[in-house]
Scaffold this motif. Structure first.
Motif, mmCIF file in Angstrom:
data_model
loop_
_atom_site.group_PDB
_atom_site.id
_atom_site.type_symbol
_atom_site.label_atom_id
_atom_site.label_comp_id
_atom_site.label_asym_id
_atom_site.label_seq_id
_atom_site.Cartn_x
_atom_site.Cartn_y
_atom_site.Cartn_z
ATOM 1 N N VAL A 16 6.178 -4.308 13.847
ATOM 2 C CA VAL A 16 5.039 -4.651 14.707
ATOM 3 C C VAL A 16 5.044 -6.158 14.913
ATOM 4 C CG1 VAL A 16 2.531 -4.653 14.990
ATOM 5 C CG2 VAL A 16 3.629 -2.730 13.837
ATOM 6 N N THR A 17 5.041 -6.608 16.159
ATOM 7 C CA THR A 17 4.937 -8.046 16.429
ATOM 8 C C THR A 17 3.774 -8.302 17.387
ATOM 9 O OG1 THR A 17 6.354 -8.158 18.407
ATOM 10 C CG2 THR A 17 7.444 -8.216 16.255
ATOM 11 N N LYS A 18 3.199 -9.472 17.265
ATOM 12 C CA LYS A 18 2.115 -9.877 18.166
ATOM 13 C C LYS A 18 2.357 -11.311 18.615
ATOM 14 C CE LYS A 18 -2.909 -10.106 18.663
ATOM 15 N NZ LYS A 18 -4.232 -9.913 18.001
ATOM 16 N N ASN A 19 2.596 -11.457 19.918
ATOM 17 C CA ASN A 19 2.791 -12.773 20.540
ATOM 18 C C ASN A 19 3.903 -13.583 19.859
ATOM 19 O OD1 ASN A 19 0.656 -12.245 22.328
ATOM 20 N ND2 ASN A 19 -0.849 -13.034 20.879
ATOM 21 N N LEU A 20 4.967 -12.904 19.463
ATOM 22 C CA LEU A 20 6.071 -13.574 18.790
ATOM 23 C C LEU A 20 6.788 -14.500 19.773
ATOM 24 C CD1 LEU A 20 7.129 -13.344 15.869
ATOM 25 C CD2 LEU A 20 8.961 -11.889 16.763
ATOM 26 N N THR A 21 6.934 -15.756 19.390
ATOM 27 C CA THR A 21 7.496 -16.774 20.278
ATOM 28 C C THR A 21 8.503 -17.636 19.525
ATOM 29 O OG1 THR A 21 5.449 -16.896 21.584
ATOM 30 C CG2 THR A 21 6.952 -18.780 21.744
ATOM 31 N N ARG A 22 9.587 -17.973 20.216
ATOM 32 C CA ARG A 22 10.562 -18.901 19.644
ATOM 33 C C ARG A 22 10.974 -19.904 20.699
ATOM 34 N NH1 ARG A 22 12.950 -21.150 14.934
ATOM 35 N NH2 ARG A 22 14.501 -22.541 15.847
ATOM 36 N N LYS A 23 10.802 -21.181 20.378
ATOM 37 C CA LYS A 23 11.182 -22.263 21.278
ATOM 38 C C LYS A 23 12.291 -23.100 20.656
ATOM 39 C CE LYS A 23 6.667 -22.736 23.546
ATOM 40 N NZ LYS A 23 5.600 -23.683 23.965
ATOM 41 N N PHE A 24 13.170 -23.591 21.512
ATOM 42 C CA PHE A 24 14.186 -24.555 21.112
ATOM 43 C C PHE A 24 13.939 -25.806 21.951
ATOM 44 C CE2 PHE A 24 16.031 -20.379 20.308
ATOM 45 C CZ PHE A 24 16.525 -20.518 19.014
ATOM 46 N N GLY A 25 13.217 -26.750 21.380
ATOM 47 C CA GLY A 25 12.795 -27.909 22.166
ATOM 48 C C GLY A 25 11.829 -27.477 23.251
ATOM 49 N N ASP A 26 12.156 -27.794 24.501
ATOM 50 C CA ASP A 26 11.306 -27.409 25.628
ATOM 51 C C ASP A 26 11.642 -26.026 26.174
ATOM 52 O OD1 ASP A 26 9.977 -29.851 25.520
ATOM 53 O OD2 ASP A 26 11.404 -30.820 26.879
ATOM 54 N N THR A 28 11.879 -22.050 26.026
ATOM 55 C CA THR A 28 11.267 -20.889 25.371
ATOM 56 C C THR A 28 12.225 -19.704 25.475
ATOM 57 O OG1 THR A 28 9.037 -21.658 25.944
ATOM 58 C CG2 THR A 28 9.268 -19.343 25.292
ATOM 59 N N ALA A 29 12.842 -19.337 24.346
ATOM 60 C CA ALA A 29 13.814 -18.239 24.331
ATOM 61 C C ALA A 29 13.127 -16.880 24.286
ATOM 62 C CB ALA A 29 14.751 -18.386 23.137
ATOM 63 N N GLY A 52 17.064 -13.188 25.567
ATOM 64 C CA GLY A 52 16.253 -13.404 24.367
ATOM 65 C C GLY A 52 16.408 -12.297 23.332
ATOM 66 N N LYS A 53 17.351 -11.396 23.553
ATOM 67 C CA LYS A 53 17.522 -10.242 22.659
ATOM 68 C C LYS A 53 17.976 -10.669 21.256
ATOM 69 C CE LYS A 53 20.573 -8.010 25.173
ATOM 70 N NZ LYS A 53 20.839 -9.068 26.170
ATOM 71 N N SER A 54 19.034 -11.471 21.198
ATOM 72 C CA SER A 54 19.575 -11.887 19.901
ATOM 73 C C SER A 54 18.579 -12.759 19.143
ATOM 74 C CB SER A 54 20.894 -12.650 20.092
ATOM 75 O OG SER A 54 21.888 -11.796 20.610
ATOM 76 N N THR A 55 17.887 -13.637 19.858
ATOM 77 C CA THR A 55 16.889 -14.496 19.213
ATOM 78 C C THR A 55 15.782 -13.654 18.596
ATOM 79 O OG1 THR A 55 17.332 -16.286 20.790
ATOM 80 C CG2 THR A 55 15.258 -16.384 19.585
ATOM 81 N N PHE A 216 12.495 -3.591 28.137
ATOM 82 C CA PHE A 216 13.233 -4.453 29.061
ATOM 83 C C PHE A 216 12.781 -5.890 28.841
ATOM 84 C CE2 PHE A 216 13.814 -0.538 31.570
ATOM 85 C CZ PHE A 216 15.153 -0.660 31.903
ATOM 86 N N ILE A 217 13.734 -6.795 28.658
ATOM 87 C CA ILE A 217 13.399 -8.199 28.460
ATOM 88 C C ILE A 217 14.241 -9.055 29.390
ATOM 89 C CG2 ILE A 217 15.042 -8.437 26.551
ATOM 90 C CD1 ILE A 217 13.116 -10.461 25.283
ATOM 91 N N SER A 218 13.633 -10.073 29.971
ATOM 92 C CA SER A 218 14.328 -11.007 30.858
ATOM 93 C C SER A 218 13.674 -12.367 30.743
ATOM 94 C CB SER A 218 14.270 -10.505 32.307
ATOM 95 O OG SER A 218 14.910 -11.405 33.184
ATOM 96 N N ASN A 219 14.487 -13.400 30.572
ATOM 97 C CA ASN A 219 13.977 -14.768 30.421
ATOM 98 C C ASN A 219 12.934 -14.861 29.307
ATOM 99 O OD1 ASN A 219 15.553 -15.806 32.580
ATOM 100 N ND2 ASN A 219 14.063 -15.040 34.044
ATOM 101 N N GLY A 220 13.158 -14.101 28.239
ATOM 102 C CA GLY A 220 12.269 -14.162 27.087
ATOM 103 C C GLY A 220 10.994 -13.356 27.203
ATOM 104 N N LEU A 221 10.765 -12.734 28.347
ATOM 105 C CA LEU A 221 9.521 -11.992 28.585
ATOM 106 C C LEU A 221 9.751 -10.490 28.544
ATOM 107 C CD1 LEU A 221 7.969 -14.020 31.546
ATOM 108 C CD2 LEU A 221 6.941 -13.736 29.286
ATOM 109 N N LEU A 222 8.824 -9.782 27.921
ATOM 110 C CA LEU A 222 8.855 -8.326 27.942
ATOM 111 C C LEU A 222 8.350 -7.859 29.305
ATOM 112 C CD1 LEU A 222 9.155 -5.634 26.320
ATOM 113 C CD2 LEU A 222 6.721 -5.851 25.784
ATOM 114 N N LEU A 223 9.207 -7.111 30.026
ATOM 115 C CA LEU A 223 8.835 -6.646 31.356
ATOM 116 C C LEU A 223 8.243 -5.249 31.339
ATOM 117 C CD1 LEU A 223 11.893 -7.842 33.504
ATOM 118 C CD2 LEU A 223 9.807 -9.080 32.894
ATOM 119 N N ALA A 224 8.763 -4.386 30.488
ATOM 120 C CA ALA A 224 8.262 -3.017 30.407
ATOM 121 C C ALA A 224 8.778 -2.371 29.138
ATOM 122 C CB ALA A 224 8.690 -2.198 31.627
#
Length: 319
Positions: A16-26, A28-29, A52-55, A216-224
């Motif tokens: 279970v994750t909630k708003n999980l975010t990972r940034k590398f500098g500026d 957002t992966a 962003g799958k591997s990250t 489905f994920i693209s550019n770090g965002l969950l699409l569906a």
């Protein structure tokens, strides 16, 4: 016999994750990812390279620390109990972590030692895996002499040597033949059937079709996120047809402006056109001057539609 970890018993959601975010500098992966994975399912993580799958998988395994957000893995806190998480999961990366100068059996013995299996447990587990993953013909071969397909199987065996309750597979079928990919996924389904929860990242649509649910994920965002059938039914509402016309690249923009067309995408030498309803097919045939062919939507159609919606500022999330 070797037993499964007790902590996961009775749980419905093992991730279970909630708003999980990972940034590398500026950069957002992974951007505010909220997902849940149920016990015993094969959960597909689908997207192009760099999505962003591997990250995400590295964060869930405790390899990378999230920039923000929260999560639990097998009821353990993702931020404060990473050592406990690591001891109860299996992880297979894109680049097989094998010792090339050791035999297949020696690699398996080494990884069994990492998990502190007793001599008896090692012996039983290695024998069981050679049977399950069908390594009889190569068990005494040096890994460096094996094809990519065989190395893939050995890497999987090492990842599940401790009988983890949760298995992460990060693009495990990249670089192997289509036949090896299909055989590998057959093994994955058998492992899931035995009780292991599996999260697998891929960019192959045929593999995604065999998952219980897909994100489905693209550019770090969950699409569906939903089952393959629900995604095809709910995302692509309308009547999908295929056409083959001369100079189709020059016609796409014009087709998309037609009032009864919802979407148009390129698939090799043909176009897939999503009409608002079935009755639009006749008028569309008159417009393009060729017979249209009704087709069943594929996950590729879904993904292209989602990515296009993302570029245009939309976002779909199916929970």
């Amino acid at each position: 016999m070797f037993s499964w970890p007790k902590r996961g018993d009775g749980m419905k959601s093992v991730v279970v994750t909630k708003n999980l975010t990972r940034k590398f500098g500026d950069f957002t992966a992974v951007d505010q990812l909220s997902i849940s994975i149920n016990k015993g399912e094969i959960y597909g993580f689908l997207g192009p390279n760099g999505a962003g799958k591997s990250t995400t998988i590295k964060m869930l395994c405790g390899i990378l620390e999230p920039t923000s957000g929260t999560g639990t893995i097998l009821n353990y806190d993702l931020l404060s109990e990473t050592d406990k998480i690591k001891s109860r999961i299996g992880y297979m990366s894109q680049k097989f972590s094998l010792y090339e100068d050791l035999t297949v059996k020696e690699n398996m013995n080494f990884y069994a030692g990492i998990y502190n299996l007793s001599k008896k447990e090692k012996r039983e587990r290695i024998k069981e895996l050679i049977e399950t993953v069908q390594l009889h013909d190569v068990e005494n071969e040096l890994v460096e002499n094996l094809s990519s397909g065989w190395k893939q199987r050995v890497a999987l065996s090492c990842a599940i040597i401790s009988k983890p309750a949760l298995l992460f597979l990060d693009e495990p079928t990249s670089g192997v033949s289509p036949t090896s990919r299909r055989e590998f996924f057959d093994i994955i389904q058998d492992i899931a059937h035995s009780g292991t929860t599996i999260m697998i990242s891929t960019h192959f649509m045929d593999e995604a079709e065999r998952c219980h649910r897909i994100a489905f994920i693209s550019n770090g965002l969950l699409l569906a996120m939903d089952t393959p059938e629900n995604l095809k039914r709910n995302i692509l509402e309308g009547y999908l047809v295929q056409i083959k016309i001369p100079d189709f690249m020059d016609k796409i923009q014009e087709i998309e402006t037609l009032p009864y067309v919802k979407d148009c995408s390129i698939h090799g030498s043909v176009l897939h056109v999503l009409l608002k309803e079935k009755t639009n097919a006749f008028i569309f045939e008159k417009w393009c001057g060729v017979k249209v062919k009704p087709i069943i939507p594929s996950l590729e159609d879904v993904f292209l539609s989602l990515v296009k919606g993302q570029r245009e500022g939309g976002r779909n999330e199916l929970k």
